[in-house]
Design a protein around this motif. Structure first.
Motif, PDB file in Angstrom:
ATOM      1  N   THR A   1       0.922  -1.118   0.050  1.00  0.00           N
ATOM      2  CA  THR A   1      -0.012   0.031  -0.220  1.00  0.00           C
ATOM      3  C   THR A   1       0.712   1.414   0.116  1.00  0.00           C
ATOM      4  N   VAL A   2       0.447   2.253  -0.683  1.00  0.00           N
ATOM      5  CA  VAL A   2       1.356   3.282  -0.854  1.00  0.00           C
ATOM      6  C   VAL A   2       1.166   4.342   0.304  1.00  0.00           C
ATOM      7  N   LEU A   3       2.334   4.836   0.976  1.00  0.00           N
ATOM      8  CA  LEU A   3       2.419   5.805   1.989  1.00  0.00           C
ATOM      9  C   LEU A   3       2.258   7.080   1.552  1.00  0.00           C
ATOM     10  N   HIS A   4       3.495   7.560   0.981  1.00  0.00           N
ATOM     11  CA  HIS A   4       3.739   8.763   0.592  1.00  0.00           C
ATOM     12  C   HIS A   4       4.782   8.938  -0.204  1.00  0.00           C
ATOM     13  N   THR A   5       5.206   9.921  -0.847  1.00  0.00           N
ATOM     14  CA  THR A   5       6.175  10.117  -1.697  1.00  0.00           C
ATOM     15  C   THR A   5       7.361  10.861  -0.874  1.00  0.00           C
ATOM     16  N   SER A   6       8.687  10.411  -0.968  1.00  0.00           N
ATOM     17  CA  SER A   6       9.812  11.089  -0.376  1.00  0.00           C
ATOM     18  C   SER A   6      10.383  12.325  -0.792  1.00  0.00           C
ATOM     19  N   SER A   7      11.120  12.885   0.015  1.00  0.00           N
ATOM     20  CA  SER A   7      11.827  14.229  -0.899  1.00  0.00           C
ATOM     21  C   SER A   7      12.586  14.078  -2.046  1.00  0.00           C
ATOM     22  N   HIS A   8      13.008  12.673  -2.367  1.00  0.00           N
ATOM     23  CA  HIS A   8      13.638  12.543  -3.264  1.00  0.00           C
ATOM     24  C   HIS A   8      12.848  12.030  -4.387  1.00  0.00           C
ATOM     25  N   LYS A   9      11.483  12.459  -4.357  1.00  0.00           N
ATOM     26  CA  LYS A   9      10.332  11.804  -5.379  1.00  0.00           C
ATOM     27  C   LYS A   9      10.522  10.216  -5.636  1.00  0.00           C
ATOM     28  N   ASN A  10      10.448   9.416  -4.576  1.00  0.00           N
ATOM     29  CA  ASN A  10      10.402   8.180  -4.465  1.00  0.00           C
ATOM     30  C   ASN A  10       9.230   7.952  -3.950  1.00  0.00           C
ATOM     31  N   LEU A  11       8.390   6.485  -4.396  1.00  0.00           N
ATOM     32  CA  LEU A  11       7.235   6.449  -3.655  1.00  0.00           C
ATOM     33  C   LEU A  11       7.614   5.145  -2.524  1.00  0.00           C
ATOM     34  N   ILE A  12       7.078   5.610  -1.339  1.00  0.00           N
ATOM     35  CA  ILE A  12       7.333   4.864  -0.144  1.00  0.00           C
ATOM     36  C   ILE A  12       5.804   3.679   0.093  1.00  0.00           C
ATOM     37  N   VAL A  13       6.119   2.331   0.058  1.00  0.00           N
ATOM     38  CA  VAL A  13       5.139   1.385   0.005  1.00  0.00           C
ATOM     39  C   VAL A  13       5.389   0.529   1.052  1.00  0.00           C
ATOM     40  N   ARG A  14       4.308   0.497   2.000  1.00  0.00           N
ATOM     41  CA  ARG A  14       4.396  -0.658   3.101  1.00  0.00           C
ATOM     42  C   ARG A  14       3.975  -1.954   2.660  1.00  0.00           C
ATOM     43  N   GLY A  15       4.827  -2.823   2.521  1.00  0.00           N
ATOM     44  CA  GLY A  15       4.392  -4.296   2.027  1.00  0.00           C
ATOM     45  C   GLY A  15       3.580  -4.994   2.971  1.00  0.00           C
ATOM     46  N   ASP A  16       2.824  -5.843   2.155  1.00  0.00           N
ATOM     47  CA  ASP A  16       1.721  -6.594   3.201  1.00  0.00           C
ATOM     48  C   ASP A  16       2.396  -7.509   4.037  1.00  0.00           C
ATOM     49  N   GLU A  17       1.926  -7.920   5.118  1.00  0.00           N
ATOM     50  CA  GLU A  17       2.261  -8.505   6.130  1.00  0.00           C
ATOM     51  C   GLU A  17       2.763 -10.213   5.584  1.00  0.00           C
TER      52      GLU A  17
END
Length: 84
Positions: free
Chosen positions: A6-22
């Motif tokens: 699930t997408v959490l947010h974008t980082s300051s370097h314009k990378n997408l931060i995704v939380r993996g499923d358990e």
């Protein structure tokens, strides 16, 4: 097609931060580096750049392709993204 997380947010370097499923099954492999990440409509968003955090519930950093618009990123928040 496999769910990356699930997408959490974008980082300051314009990378997408995704939380993996358990992942309770220790034999399941994590997605590889440079796997292409897509949205539900199969549009290519970027590539897996980094994996960090706990092994059973990791985070992924996705380096976005240049053709992904900022408006599109806002719509991805709290949505699932996928790898092939």
């Amino acid at each position: 097609m496999k769910t990356l997380g699930t997408v959490l947010h974008t980082s300051s370097h314009k990378n997408l931060i995704v939380r993996g499923d358990e992942n309770n099954n220790k034999n399941t492999l994590l997605p590889r580096m440079n796997n292409v990440v897509m949205n539900r409509k199969m549009k290519k968003l970027g590539k897996v750049n980094d994996v960090f955090g706990p092994v059973d519930h990791p985070y992924f950093s996705v380096r976005l392709f240049s053709n992904v618009a900022n408006e599109e990123l806002l719509k991805l928040k709290h949505k699932h993204v996928y790898v092939r």
